[in-house]
Write a protein that holds these residues in place. Structure first.
Motif, PDB file in Angstrom:
ATOM      1  N   ALA A 180       1.167  -0.979   0.067  1.00 29.83           N
ATOM      2  CA  ALA A 180       0.458   0.261   0.141  1.00 29.83           C
ATOM      3  C   ALA A 180       0.862   1.460   0.149  1.00 29.83           C
ATOM      4  O   ALA A 180       1.801   1.499  -0.200  1.00 29.83           O
ATOM      5  CB  ALA A 180      -1.133   0.136   0.918  1.00 29.83           C
ATOM      6  N   SER A 181       0.586   2.776  -0.501  1.00 31.79           N
ATOM      7  CA  SER A 181       0.766   4.067  -0.033  1.00 31.79           C
ATOM      8  C   SER A 181       0.834   3.769   1.413  1.00 31.79           C
ATOM      9  O   SER A 181       0.105   3.272   2.338  1.00 31.79           O
ATOM     10  CB  SER A 181       0.197   4.620  -1.124  1.00 31.79           C
ATOM     11  OG  SER A 181      -1.245   4.894  -0.462  1.00 31.79           O
ATOM     12  N   GLU A 182       1.503   4.625   1.692  1.00 35.42           N
ATOM     13  CA  GLU A 182       1.399   5.804   3.201  1.00 35.42           C
ATOM     14  C   GLU A 182       1.488   6.916   3.419  1.00 35.42           C
ATOM     15  O   GLU A 182       2.669   7.363   2.203  1.00 35.42           O
ATOM     16  CB  GLU A 182       2.768   5.195   3.861  1.00 35.42           C
ATOM     17  CG  GLU A 182       2.387   5.705   5.559  1.00 35.42           C
ATOM     18  CD  GLU A 182       3.883   5.397   6.271  1.00 35.42           C
ATOM     19  OE1 GLU A 182       3.715   5.693   7.430  1.00 35.42           O
ATOM     20  OE2 GLU A 182       4.357   5.241   6.375  1.00 35.42           O
ATOM     21  N   ASP A 183       0.166   7.695   3.789  1.00 34.58           N
ATOM     22  CA  ASP A 183       0.160   9.066   3.795  1.00 34.58           C
ATOM     23  C   ASP A 183      -0.184   9.744   5.180  1.00 34.58           C
ATOM     24  O   ASP A 183      -0.580   8.292   6.020  1.00 34.58           O
ATOM     25  CB  ASP A 183      -1.788  10.098   3.653  1.00 34.58           C
ATOM     26  CG  ASP A 183      -0.887   9.288   2.034  1.00 34.58           C
ATOM     27  OD1 ASP A 183       0.108   8.739   0.951  1.00 34.58           O
ATOM     28  OD2 ASP A 183      -2.063   9.178   0.806  1.00 34.58           O
ATOM     29  N   PRO A 295       4.497   6.003  -2.300  1.00 32.64           N
ATOM     30  CA  PRO A 295       3.890   5.612  -2.684  1.00 32.64           C
ATOM     31  C   PRO A 295       2.996   4.345  -2.642  1.00 32.64           C
ATOM     32  O   PRO A 295       3.825   3.373  -2.236  1.00 32.64           O
ATOM     33  CB  PRO A 295       3.762   5.692  -4.903  1.00 32.64           C
ATOM     34  CG  PRO A 295       5.300   5.945  -3.704  1.00 32.64           C
ATOM     35  CD  PRO A 295       5.622   5.796  -2.917  1.00 32.64           C
ATOM     36  N   VAL A 296       1.905   3.760  -3.889  1.00 33.26           N
ATOM     37  CA  VAL A 296       1.282   1.929  -3.753  1.00 33.26           C
ATOM     38  C   VAL A 296       2.995   1.374  -4.542  1.00 33.26           C
ATOM     39  O   VAL A 296       3.312   2.264  -5.944  1.00 33.26           O
ATOM     40  CB  VAL A 296      -0.165   2.126  -4.616  1.00 33.26           C
ATOM     41  CG1 VAL A 296      -0.221   1.100  -5.043  1.00 33.26           C
ATOM     42  CG2 VAL A 296      -1.157   2.806  -3.712  1.00 33.26           C
ATOM     43  N   ALA A 332       8.682   1.288  -3.163  1.00 34.07           N
ATOM     44  CA  ALA A 332       7.999   1.272  -4.705  1.00 34.07           C
ATOM     45  C   ALA A 332       8.496   2.839  -5.087  1.00 34.07           C
ATOM     46  O   ALA A 332       7.677   2.571  -6.316  1.00 34.07           O
ATOM     47  CB  ALA A 332       6.757   2.024  -3.873  1.00 34.07           C
ATOM     48  N   PHE A 333       8.991   3.764  -4.512  1.00 36.47           N
ATOM     49  CA  PHE A 333       9.889   4.643  -5.348  1.00 36.47           C
ATOM     50  C   PHE A 333      10.293   4.485  -6.057  1.00 36.47           C
ATOM     51  O   PHE A 333      10.489   5.200  -7.214  1.00 36.47           O
ATOM     52  CB  PHE A 333      10.722   4.996  -4.042  1.00 36.47           C
ATOM     53  CG  PHE A 333       9.978   6.756  -3.071  1.00 36.47           C
ATOM     54  CD1 PHE A 333       8.787   7.817  -4.029  1.00 36.47           C
ATOM     55  CD2 PHE A 333      10.021   6.468  -2.103  1.00 36.47           C
ATOM     56  CE1 PHE A 333       8.305   8.083  -2.516  1.00 36.47           C
ATOM     57  CE2 PHE A 333       9.122   7.172  -0.942  1.00 36.47           C
ATOM     58  CZ  PHE A 333       8.216   7.736  -1.467  1.00 36.47           C
ATOM     59  N   PHE A 334      11.550   3.326  -6.801  1.00 41.01           N
ATOM     60  CA  PHE A 334      11.985   2.702  -7.723  1.00 41.01           C
ATOM     61  C   PHE A 334      11.228   1.992  -9.000  1.00 41.01           C
ATOM     62  O   PHE A 334      11.391   2.675  -9.969  1.00 41.01           O
ATOM     63  CB  PHE A 334      13.066   1.547  -7.216  1.00 41.01           C
ATOM     64  CG  PHE A 334      13.769   1.869  -5.902  1.00 41.01           C
ATOM     65  CD1 PHE A 334      15.151   2.619  -6.255  1.00 41.01           C
ATOM     66  CD2 PHE A 334      13.816   0.722  -4.514  1.00 41.01           C
ATOM     67  CE1 PHE A 334      15.937   2.895  -5.425  1.00 41.01           C
ATOM     68  CE2 PHE A 334      14.929   1.333  -3.751  1.00 41.01           C
ATOM     69  CZ  PHE A 334      15.751   2.339  -4.141  1.00 41.01           C
TER      70      PHE A 334
END
Length: 381
Positions: A180-183, A295-296, A332-334
């Protein structure tokens, strides 16, 4: 299982390396000694490397002709937790332990390095990325900002996480979203302070805060489509310092998870609407500070991960119907910069949970992870 025989022969050595890392955990970006250990093994194998990010290491192994580059990424930072295991290699550092298995992730890539030092019969380039600071310290971003994708033309990247509850010898491959994303958000509600006995001459913010918290709980069930997943959790509320005083300001803090970027947008917008509506109703001011932390994590080429997993553990042991996790991963950033796939490798049905003080990485899956990486190389190079 069709585990690589050369990797299997390394198991006892790799167990010692993994347990040494477990014994000496380092947190965040301050992974100096673990990075030194990684470099010492790369030196032993005759593999060139360079520093990147903050205390991260990237090794480059060239095969035969070919311009395809495949990267493999692992993390190696620990957590600020006290270990409650009692085995001989338990953490020797008070208040720190490898409770997420990054010691095993790291060792799996060291095993791949040992194998590739003697087996370069592939066409193209393999990169081994050992990353610090995955546990909330933006280690992946530090690597990217340091020019990783400028220096290397990375065509594909692969990674894995050990997975408690999933049987040893099984690999889970997700088609699409894997993690998942994390906000993170903070809502600052400002009113007018005063004496608790005279609320009519003040403008207390807690009434608005109560409605905001209640309203946030309705977003997932009323606004997010029923076939999607999302989590909104209130994690902190701070305000006031006196029993008989109404404060000027109260802060509400929370955490958001979802596996769809459109839902991520919807939740952020809805939180703002809830805060604004409650503030208007009670005549206070509400300010929203919303930060997208991760991000996701989306697998763009799951078919490659699937083929490699089937080669290693057999099609009958590849799981393709597991729900994506609401935990986040800075891998996820990659995936914003290249194609790739991130898989879960079973740590055992009886394994303690991740981030649990009794957790330990299962050494028996070291050759599973390294063999999976080798199978990916066979598929692509």
């Amino acid at each position: 299982m069709a585990l690589n025989s050369e990797v299997l022969a390394l198991l006892d050595e790799m167990k010692e390396i993994r347990r040494n890392i477990h014994r000496n955990p380092e947190v965040g970006l301050e992974t100096v000694e673990t990075a030194k250990l990684i470099k010492s093994k790369l030196d032993e194998y005759g593999i060139p490397y360079s520093d990147c990010g903050v205390n991260s290491v990237v090794a480059e192994i060239k095969g035969g002709e070919g311009d395809t580059t495949v990267a493999f990424r692992v993390d190696f930072d620990a957590l600020e937790m006290e270990e409650e295991n009692d085995f001989a290699y338990k953490s020797q550092v008070q208040g720190r332990m490898h409770a997420c298995g990054h010691d095993g992730h790291c060792t799996s890539l060291i095993a791949l390095a040992a194998y590739l030092s003697k087996n370069r019969d592939f066409n193209g380039t393999v990169l081994l990325l050992f990353q610090s600071g995955e546990e909330g310290y933006e280690g992946a971003l530090r690597v990217i900002e340091d020019g990783f994708f400028d220096k290397y033309k990375v065509d594909y990247m692969f990674g894995f996480h050990n997975w408690p509850g999933l049987e040893t010898g099984k690999i889970a491959v997700h088609n699409g979203a894997c993690m998942a994303s994390e906000d993170r958000f903070e809502i600052y509600v400002t009113g007018k302070s005063g004496h608790a006995s005279m609320p009519h001459v003040s403008n207390e913010p807690f009434a608005a805060v109560a409605d905001i918290i209640k309203g946030l709980q309705s977003i997932i069930v009323r606004k997010v489509p029923s076939h999607e997943r999302g989590v909104i959790s209130i994690t902190q509320v701070h305000g006031g310092s006196m029993r008989n005083g109404i404060p000027d300001r109260v802060m509400v803090q929370g955490n958001v998870r979802t596996c769809n970027e459109d839902v991520q947008d919807l939740i952020e917008e809805s939180i703002g609407q809830v805060a604004k509506g409650a503030a208007t109703m009670y005549g206070v001011k509400a300010e929203l500070d919303y930060v997208r932390k991760h991000p996701v994590l989306v697998n763009s080429v799951p078919e490659i991960g699937l083929k490699a997993a089937e080669k290693v553990v057999g099609a009958e042991n590849v799981v393709t119907d597991m729900e994506s996790s609401m935990a986040a991963e800075d891998y996820a950033f990659f995936m914003k910069h290249t194609k790739g796939c991130y898989v879960w490798i079973g740590n055992g049905s009886d394994s303690a949970a991740l981030h649990n003080s009794k957790y330990d990485f299962n050494d028996e899956i070291l050759p599973v992870a390294a063999s999976f990486f080798i199978a990916v190389i066979d598929e692509l190079l």
